[in-house]
Scaffold this motif. Structure first.
Motif, mmCIF file in Angstrom:
data_model
loop_
_atom_site.group_PDB
_atom_site.id
_atom_site.type_symbol
_atom_site.label_atom_id
_atom_site.label_comp_id
_atom_site.label_asym_id
_atom_site.label_seq_id
_atom_site.Cartn_x
_atom_site.Cartn_y
_atom_site.Cartn_z
ATOM 1 N N ALA A 166 -32.973 21.789 48.195
ATOM 2 C CA ALA A 166 -32.791 22.943 47.323
ATOM 3 C C ALA A 166 -33.857 23.604 47.197
ATOM 4 C CB ALA A 166 -32.127 22.428 45.821
ATOM 5 N N VAL A 167 -35.303 22.884 47.411
ATOM 6 C CA VAL A 167 -36.533 24.091 47.180
ATOM 7 C C VAL A 167 -36.650 24.598 48.457
ATOM 8 C CG1 VAL A 167 -37.242 21.714 45.865
ATOM 9 C CG2 VAL A 167 -37.725 22.010 48.346
ATOM 10 N N LEU A 168 -35.891 24.437 49.183
ATOM 11 C CA LEU A 168 -35.884 25.535 50.510
ATOM 12 C C LEU A 168 -35.412 26.627 50.590
ATOM 13 C CD1 LEU A 168 -35.539 22.654 53.470
ATOM 14 C CD2 LEU A 168 -37.634 23.714 52.672
ATOM 15 N N GLU A 169 -34.668 26.830 49.414
ATOM 16 C CA GLU A 169 -33.941 28.375 49.204
ATOM 17 C C GLU A 169 -34.985 29.405 49.403
ATOM 18 O OE1 GLU A 169 -30.072 30.503 47.656
ATOM 19 O OE2 GLU A 169 -30.807 28.404 46.645
ATOM 20 N N PRO A 170 -36.154 29.492 49.061
ATOM 21 C CA PRO A 170 -36.986 30.693 49.051
ATOM 22 C C PRO A 170 -37.303 30.825 50.692
ATOM 23 C CG PRO A 170 -37.733 29.519 47.026
ATOM 24 C CD PRO A 170 -36.720 28.723 47.839
ATOM 25 N N PHE A 171 -37.513 29.887 51.153
ATOM 26 C CA PHE A 171 -38.051 29.700 52.742
ATOM 27 C C PHE A 171 -37.145 30.487 53.402
ATOM 28 C CE2 PHE A 171 -37.132 26.959 56.520
ATOM 29 C CZ PHE A 171 -38.178 27.452 57.474
ATOM 30 N N LEU A 172 -35.731 29.886 53.016
ATOM 31 C CA LEU A 172 -34.586 30.674 53.949
ATOM 32 C C LEU A 172 -34.256 31.900 53.316
ATOM 33 C CD1 LEU A 172 -32.322 27.376 53.714
ATOM 34 C CD2 LEU A 172 -33.391 28.324 55.935
ATOM 35 N N ALA A 173 -34.422 32.080 52.215
ATOM 36 C CA ALA A 173 -34.297 33.606 51.711
ATOM 37 C C ALA A 173 -35.360 34.704 52.406
ATOM 38 C CB ALA A 173 -34.504 33.690 50.270
ATOM 39 N N ALA A 174 -36.542 34.112 52.726
ATOM 40 C CA ALA A 174 -37.563 34.777 53.564
ATOM 41 C C ALA A 174 -37.155 35.196 54.813
ATOM 42 C CB ALA A 174 -38.769 34.275 53.340
ATOM 43 N N GLY A 175 -36.509 33.904 55.439
ATOM 44 C CA GLY A 175 -36.067 34.217 56.645
ATOM 45 C C GLY A 175 -34.899 35.217 56.810
ATOM 46 N N ALA A 176 -33.940 35.295 55.913
ATOM 47 C CA ALA A 176 -32.859 36.331 55.709
ATOM 48 C C ALA A 176 -33.574 37.584 55.614
ATOM 49 C CB ALA A 176 -31.952 36.305 54.642
ATOM 50 N N ALA A 177 -34.563 37.996 54.921
ATOM 51 C CA ALA A 177 -35.101 39.031 54.559
ATOM 52 C C ALA A 177 -35.712 39.564 56.078
ATOM 53 C CB ALA A 177 -36.226 39.114 53.655
#
Length: 268
Positions: free
Chosen positions: A83-94
């Motif tokens: 779950a803590v990887l959500e910001p990492f994946l959100a940055a990837g999406a951006a």
């Protein structure tokens, strides 16, 4: 013409905006970005917690037309909280990234498959896939082992990342590669190395992280491996050469690697 991506490890000293500009100047179509640090001696560029750097990276993409193909590097350990990887994946999406790269560092293979599946689920919510890269010094050393984990996770956006170096050093075979569904092989990491395999884990790690060779300059059957993978998939060139980088700089290395790969793969 092959669709080449510049893996960050080839020029890891460059922050993402400059890596993108170097990729544009040296003939690549996309880049991979290391957002999560791998070792204490090497950098990561945490775009998920640095809005200014994220803006600068997106500006460089807009100015050059270079895309981001993948983000890395998720070490799946026994302690990981997906779950803590959500910001990492959100940055990837951006950034418009397509895949997140994960590595297998949990000896409980059932739990590893479960966590990889959870990573795939979280990545899917951000429009990304996830690929599991195998390494000969880990609990998932070869292509057959990685295929078993990805099959057990059984997520439509889950795949395997084959690196020509790790394929060779793990003793993986083309017959094993042929058993992997093509949809599980969305891209490939390509480099070359001498034919002789290091005798120690330390040697394997040094070879992998610090000193590889441009495609065609070593002893790997790169073209043979690629003939057993889906046609037309992106080729990410991951070729760290620390000594040469000190001599000619990261842009010179990026250019030399791409030119060598073009000579090898676009000659037919």
């Amino acid at each position: 013409m092959t669709d080449f991506s510049l893996a960050h490890l080839t020029a890891l000293s460059l922050p993402p905006p400059e890596l993108i500009r170097v990729a544009a100047r040296t003939g690549y179509r996309s880049v991979g970005l290391r957002l999560i640090q791998v070792t204490a001696e090497t950098p990561g560029y945490p775009l998920m917690s640095d809005p200014a750097l994220l803006r600068d990276t997106r500006r460089a993409m807009a100015e050059t037309g270079i895309g981001v193909w993948d983000i890395e590097f998720v070490r799946i350990t026994p302690e990981i909280d997906i779950a803590v990887l959500e910001p990492f994946l959100a940055a990837g999406a951006a950034l418009g990234a397509r895949y997140a790269i994960a590595a297998p560092y949990d000896p409980d293979l059932a739990r590893l498959a479960d966590r990889f599946g959870a990573l795939c689920d979280l990545a899917a919510r951000h429009g990304l896939g996830a690929v599991l890269e195998f390494f000969p010094w880990t609990v998932v050393p070869g292509v057959r082992d990685a295929a078993a984990i990805v099959a057990a996770a059984d997520r439509p956006n889950g795949g395997i990342l084959v690196d020509t170096l790790h394929f060779d050093r793990s003793g993986s075979t083309l017959d094993e590669l042929d058993l992997v569904p093509p949809a599980r092989l969305p891209f490939v990491h390509v480099c070359d190395v001498p034919s002789e395999r290091p005798a120690t884990t330390e040697g394997l790690l040094h070879n992998a992280r610090a000193e590889r060779l441009p495609p065609g300059d070593g002893g790997l059957d790169i073209k043979g491996i690629l003939r057993h993978m889906p046609r037309g998939i992106p080729v990410a060139l991951e070729v760290p050469m620390e000594a040469l980088t000190r001599a000619i700089g990261p842009e010179g290395v990026a250019r030399r690697v791409r030119e060598a790969a073009s000579r090898l793969l676009d000659a037919d």
